[in-house]
Scaffold this motif. Structure first.
Motif, PDB file in Angstrom:
ATOM      1  N   ALA A 203       6.138  54.822  93.494  1.00 28.90           N
ATOM      2  CA  ALA A 203       7.273  55.211  92.875  1.00 28.90           C
ATOM      3  C   ALA A 203       8.282  55.124  93.760  1.00 28.90           C
ATOM      4  O   ALA A 203       9.645  54.663  93.430  1.00 28.90           O
ATOM      5  CB  ALA A 203       7.272  56.766  92.608  1.00 28.90           C
ATOM      6  N   GLU A 204       8.533  55.545  95.077  1.00 26.83           N
ATOM      7  CA  GLU A 204       9.405  55.356  96.009  1.00 26.83           C
ATOM      8  C   GLU A 204       9.974  53.793  96.168  1.00 26.83           C
ATOM      9  O   GLU A 204      10.968  53.506  96.409  1.00 26.83           O
ATOM     10  CB  GLU A 204       9.034  55.874  97.377  1.00 26.83           C
ATOM     11  N   LEU A 205       9.070  52.838  96.071  1.00 28.74           N
ATOM     12  CA  LEU A 205       9.336  51.482  96.527  1.00 28.74           C
ATOM     13  C   LEU A 205      10.108  50.981  95.118  1.00 28.74           C
ATOM     14  O   LEU A 205      10.847  50.129  95.151  1.00 28.74           O
ATOM     15  CB  LEU A 205       7.907  50.716  96.605  1.00 28.74           C
ATOM     16  N   GLY A 206       9.823  51.492  93.747  1.00 30.71           N
ATOM     17  CA  GLY A 206      10.327  51.162  92.869  1.00 30.71           C
ATOM     18  C   GLY A 206      11.768  51.756  92.603  1.00 30.71           C
ATOM     19  O   GLY A 206      12.757  50.992  92.254  1.00 30.71           O
ATOM     20  N   ARG A 207      12.151  52.799  93.248  1.00 30.25           N
ATOM     21  CA  ARG A 207      13.366  53.422  93.303  1.00 30.25           C
ATOM     22  C   ARG A 207      14.138  52.493  94.308  1.00 30.25           C
ATOM     23  O   ARG A 207      15.571  52.570  93.901  1.00 30.25           O
ATOM     24  CB  ARG A 207      13.536  54.762  93.756  1.00 30.25           C
ATOM     25  N   ARG A 208      13.722  51.943  95.168  1.00 29.76           N
ATOM     26  CA  ARG A 208      14.410  50.945  96.424  1.00 29.76           C
ATOM     27  C   ARG A 208      14.291  49.694  95.679  1.00 29.76           C
ATOM     28  O   ARG A 208      14.908  48.811  96.497  1.00 29.76           O
ATOM     29  CB  ARG A 208      13.943  51.324  97.464  1.00 29.76           C
ATOM     30  N   GLY A 209      13.932  49.059  94.669  1.00 30.37           N
ATOM     31  CA  GLY A 209      13.846  47.864  94.175  1.00 30.37           C
ATOM     32  C   GLY A 209      12.904  47.171  94.818  1.00 30.37           C
ATOM     33  O   GLY A 209      12.852  45.842  94.632  1.00 30.37           O
ATOM     34  N   PHE A 210      11.805  47.418  95.532  1.00 30.86           N
ATOM     35  CA  PHE A 210      10.662  46.680  96.127  1.00 30.86           C
ATOM     36  C   PHE A 210       9.671  46.522  94.948  1.00 30.86           C
ATOM     37  O   PHE A 210       8.808  45.393  95.349  1.00 30.86           O
ATOM     38  CB  PHE A 210      10.409  47.407  97.178  1.00 30.86           C
ATOM     39  N   TYR A 211       9.508  47.172  94.092  1.00 33.93           N
ATOM     40  CA  TYR A 211       8.181  47.509  93.258  1.00 33.93           C
ATOM     41  C   TYR A 211       8.568  47.641  91.778  1.00 33.93           C
ATOM     42  O   TYR A 211       9.590  48.390  91.532  1.00 33.93           O
ATOM     43  CB  TYR A 211       7.532  48.485  93.592  1.00 33.93           C
ATOM     44  N   ASP A 212       8.273  46.797  90.734  1.00 38.27           N
ATOM     45  CA  ASP A 212       8.670  46.738  89.410  1.00 38.27           C
ATOM     46  C   ASP A 212       7.531  47.048  88.568  1.00 38.27           C
ATOM     47  O   ASP A 212       7.526  46.824  87.338  1.00 38.27           O
ATOM     48  CB  ASP A 212       9.526  45.624  88.916  1.00 38.27           C
ATOM     49  N   GLY A 213       6.362  47.386  89.041  1.00 40.74           N
ATOM     50  CA  GLY A 213       5.364  47.731  88.338  1.00 40.74           C
ATOM     51  C   GLY A 213       4.847  49.216  88.074  1.00 40.74           C
ATOM     52  O   GLY A 213       5.861  49.865  88.236  1.00 40.74           O
ATOM     53  N   PRO A 214       3.859  49.503  87.171  1.00 43.44           N
ATOM     54  CA  PRO A 214       3.701  50.809  87.178  1.00 43.44           C
ATOM     55  C   PRO A 214       3.308  51.563  88.301  1.00 43.44           C
ATOM     56  O   PRO A 214       2.508  51.130  89.105  1.00 43.44           O
ATOM     57  CB  PRO A 214       2.491  50.699  85.816  1.00 43.44           C
ATOM     58  N   ALA A 215       3.569  52.940  88.435  1.00 38.00           N
ATOM     59  CA  ALA A 215       2.889  53.951  89.167  1.00 38.00           C
ATOM     60  C   ALA A 215       1.918  54.423  89.078  1.00 38.00           C
ATOM     61  O   ALA A 215       1.617  55.513  88.508  1.00 38.00           O
ATOM     62  CB  ALA A 215       4.097  54.809  89.607  1.00 38.00           C
ATOM     63  N   ASP A 216       0.727  53.569  88.940  1.00 35.84           N
ATOM     64  CA  ASP A 216      -0.495  54.082  88.392  1.00 35.84           C
ATOM     65  C   ASP A 216      -1.429  54.451  89.580  1.00 35.84           C
ATOM     66  O   ASP A 216      -2.730  54.939  89.456  1.00 35.84           O
ATOM     67  CB  ASP A 216      -1.213  53.047  87.574  1.00 35.84           C
TER      68      ASP A 216
END
Length: 236
Positions: free
Chosen positions: A115-128
């Motif tokens: 989730a944190e990596l997604g907010r910073r643009g490093f991760y675009d997959g599901p937070a599963d």
């Protein structure tokens, strides 16, 4: 001399006492070798003889023929009787792959890092909460950008660095391509800035619902493949 010769012939012709005793009552020579009962009743004696001969043949047949036939019958039964085959148990069916492999377990630390990596643009997959190649690559990219030792794994140090660093989303070309495809299909309007926001997640859920996909609101490989096929756009 004539009398002597005549008396000599008479002596030669006269039967002996043994011959006289062996003669029958009728004095015939035929009865010389036969018993008295045979001489007196020849037909009855012949019938008795036939009966005795028949009884002897029956006894001989029973003793010499019936017993070997019975033994041969038993021998043939032994030969023709089927020999029971040993029972071979069928091998146990191997356990299915789904049963032998343990189901993946969601890790709260991995989910927070995603989730944190997604907010910073490093991760675009599901937070599963499941560790995979995409999550590992995102962690390494963040560690490189932040000057941390590259491990590709979640740790307390990684989570502390993510929490301390202010959210500065990094644009993603993949996210921008999805935004443009969604706008083409009428699920926008979206700004193709390459940043995952609430508007982009809502548009993805609407597309997933329309195409019968699980509504996750995340950029997954299944969603990207379906979006590319429908829109005709090649997406990264």
């Amino acid at each position: 001399m004539a009398e002597r010769g005549g008396s000599s012939k008479a002596r030669r012709r006269a039967p002996t006492k043994r011959q006289i005793d062996a003669l029958g009552d009728d004095g015939s020579l035929f009865s010389l070798r036969l018993p008295a009962i045979v001489r007196e009743r020849p037909l009855d004696s012949f019938g008795i003889l036939l009966a005795v001969a028949g009884a002897g043949m029956i006894v001989a047949n029973a003793t010499l023929l019936q017993t070997p036939l019975h033994q041969r019958s038993r021998a043939m039964d032994d030969i023709q009787a089927p020999v029971p085959r040993p029972t071979v148990s069928a091998p146990a069916a191997p356990a299915s792959t789904a049963q032998t492999q343990a189901a993946p377990v969601m890790n709260p630390s991995v989910r927070e890092a995603q989730a944190e990596l997604g907010r910073r643009g490093f991760y675009d997959g599901p937070a599963d909460g499941l560790m995979g190649p995409k999550t590992e690559a995102a962690i390494r990219a963040f560690e490189t950008r932040s000057g941390l030792q590259q491990t590709g794994q979640t740790s307390p140090q990684l989570l502390n660095a993510l929490r301390k660093q202010p959210v500065a989303p990094q644009p993603s070309e993949r996210v921008a391509g999805v935004q443009r495809a969604l706008n083409k299909l009428g699920f926008g309007p979206l700004q193709a800035d390459g940043l995952m926001g609430d508007g982009t997640r809502t548009a993805i859920r609407r597309f997933e619902a329309r195409r019968g996909l699980p509504q996750r609101g995340e950029i997954t490989q299944a969603m990207v493949s379906e979006l590319s096929a429908v829109s005709g756009m090649k997406l990264p």
